[in-house]
Design an enzyme around this catalytic site. Structure first.
Site, PDB file in Angstrom:
ATOM      1  N   ASP A  89     -14.264  46.792  66.807  1.00  0.00           N
ATOM      2  CA  ASP A  89     -13.322  47.687  66.493  1.00  0.00           C
ATOM      3  C   ASP A  89     -13.292  47.649  64.728  1.00  0.00           C
ATOM      4  OD1 ASP A  89     -11.624  45.840  66.018  1.00  0.00           O
ATOM      5  OD2 ASP A  89     -10.252  46.305  67.446  1.00  0.00           O
ATOM      6  N   ASP A 281     -13.161  49.274  77.571  1.00  0.00           N
ATOM      7  CA  ASP A 281     -12.960  47.902  77.073  1.00  0.00           C
ATOM      8  C   ASP A 281     -11.521  47.873  77.460  1.00  0.00           C
ATOM      9  OD1 ASP A 281     -11.065  47.581  74.379  1.00  0.00           O
ATOM     10  OD2 ASP A 281     -12.247  49.864  74.362  1.00  0.00           O
TER      11      ASP A 281
END
Length: 372
Positions: A89, A281
């Site tokens: 991320d 996720d």
């Protein structure tokens, strides 16, 4: 190489599909569950070779040991000895969630701002924040974030965005959405200067406002992102989240993979898989394991319950994970948790991660037969 996405089967019953993502480090069968390895490690698990895609957090790796240090050692794959795909991320989620609360506290983003915020200042250039390790002042901009992810060398990377809590006022919410898309464009431009083998997903914001979600979808559609990621606040509960994910995916073209950021518990997967989500996720299975919640084909097992004190049956008779094939009984696992033996969470984590992989395999089979 940038990823290649192939839809192998489109369900006749819903927008669900079975697909395949090809990356430089291997194949990802979709829909996929993506476990979170915050610091480059799955908590309680040593072997991640059977996990096709693993999620690592740029923020934590930036703070320690440092992404430049990891780059000097050959990148994240070499550092953690992984030969399969990795997604990272931007680091923004951790910065904002440390200030407002985690995904799980709201489904996404309705936590109240914490009294001692790690965020020092948010500007159009980026965000100043305090390191959670030593309190030092750090700066994250779109360019800094993408460079950090290039240092790590992940297969799929995410542009910098701002995660707002659910309770934000309308004026700031709209300005934040606008700033996020400027940040994403800067992130994409920086990435395209040196794409390497990496692919970037565009993040769709807009909170629970369908109009803003449509604007977000138009933005990512109009730019050469390799995939889409649904982010931002998704409401306070599952009932609020489902229609937002539904309407958001309905605006997206079908030629790129769609990831649901930070959502991966069983009820949420079951509720949104029919909208065409390709990956989820979450730290859900390992976090649940550490708290003694065992996933099973017969329903969740709260292993601390007294009912399992003398239960010598396997955790899940249908499971083929290392824990179950090692004949670890419910009684023994309960004992390990009761005496705070570290092996308890290890056995439970191995089982829960295996269960999630088998759960997604079963979902792919159901889609192939048009049952979902």
């Amino acid at each position: 190489m940038a990823l290649k996405f192939h839809v192998l089967h489109q369900s006749k019953k819903s927008r669900a599909r079975v697909g395949r993502i090809e990356t430089a480090h291997g194949i990802i069968d979709t829909p996929a569950f993506v476990p979170v390895a915050t610091n480059g490690a799955l908590k309680g698990v040593v072997d991640h070779s059977n996990i096709q895609l693993m999620f690592c957090n740029t923020y934590h790796l930036l703070v320690h040991p440092g992404t430049e240090a990891i780059a000097a050692m050959g990148g994240l794959h070499k550092f953690i000895h992984r030969n399969s795909p990795i997604i990272t991320d931007s680091g923004g989620f951790q910065i904002f969630s440390l200030a407002y609360g985690s995904v799980a506290e709201e489904i996404k983003s309705c936590g109240k701002k914490k009294g001692s915020s790690s965020i020092l200042e948010v500007t159009d250039e980026g965000v100043w924040f305090k390191s959670y390790r030593d309190g030092s002042k750090l700066f994250l901009s779109p360019e800094v974030s993408v460079q950090a992810q290039k240092d790590l060398g992940a297969d799929i990377i995410i542009p910098l965005d701002e995660l707002l809590p659910f309770h934000s006022d309308t004026t700031y919410f709209l300005s934040s959405c606008a700033r996020t898309y400027v940040w994403e464009k800067r992130s994409l431009d920086y990435h395209k200067k040196d794409p390497r083998h990496q692919s970037m997903y565009g993040v769709i914001h807009g909170g629970i406002d369908p109009k803003q979600r449509k604007i977000g979808c138009a933005f990512v559609e109009d730019h050469p992102f390799d995939g889409f990621a649904i982010g931002g606040s998704l409401g306070r509960n599952l009932n609020e989240m489902v229609p937002i994910v539904d309407i958001t995916t309905s605006y997206l073209s079908k030629d790129r993979p769609v990831h649901l950021l930070g959502i991966g518990d069983l009820p949420s997967i079951q509720a949104t898989i029919g909208f065409g989500i390709d990956s989820f996720d979450s730290s859900y299975p390992t976090k649940a394991a550490r708290h003694g919640l065992i996933l099973s084909s017969q329903g969740p097992i709260k292993i601390a319950n007294q009912a399992y004190t003398n239960d010598l049956s396997p955790i899940d008779p249908e499971c083929t994970c290392l824990t179950c094939t090692s004949k670890i009984s419910r009684a023994y696992l309960r004992h390990l948790f009761k005496v705070h033996e570290p092996n308890a969470s290890i056995w439970a984590s191995i089982h829960n991660l295996h269960y999630m992989q088998e759960f997604m395999k079963n979902i792919r089979e159901q889609i192939l037969h048009d049952r979902i």
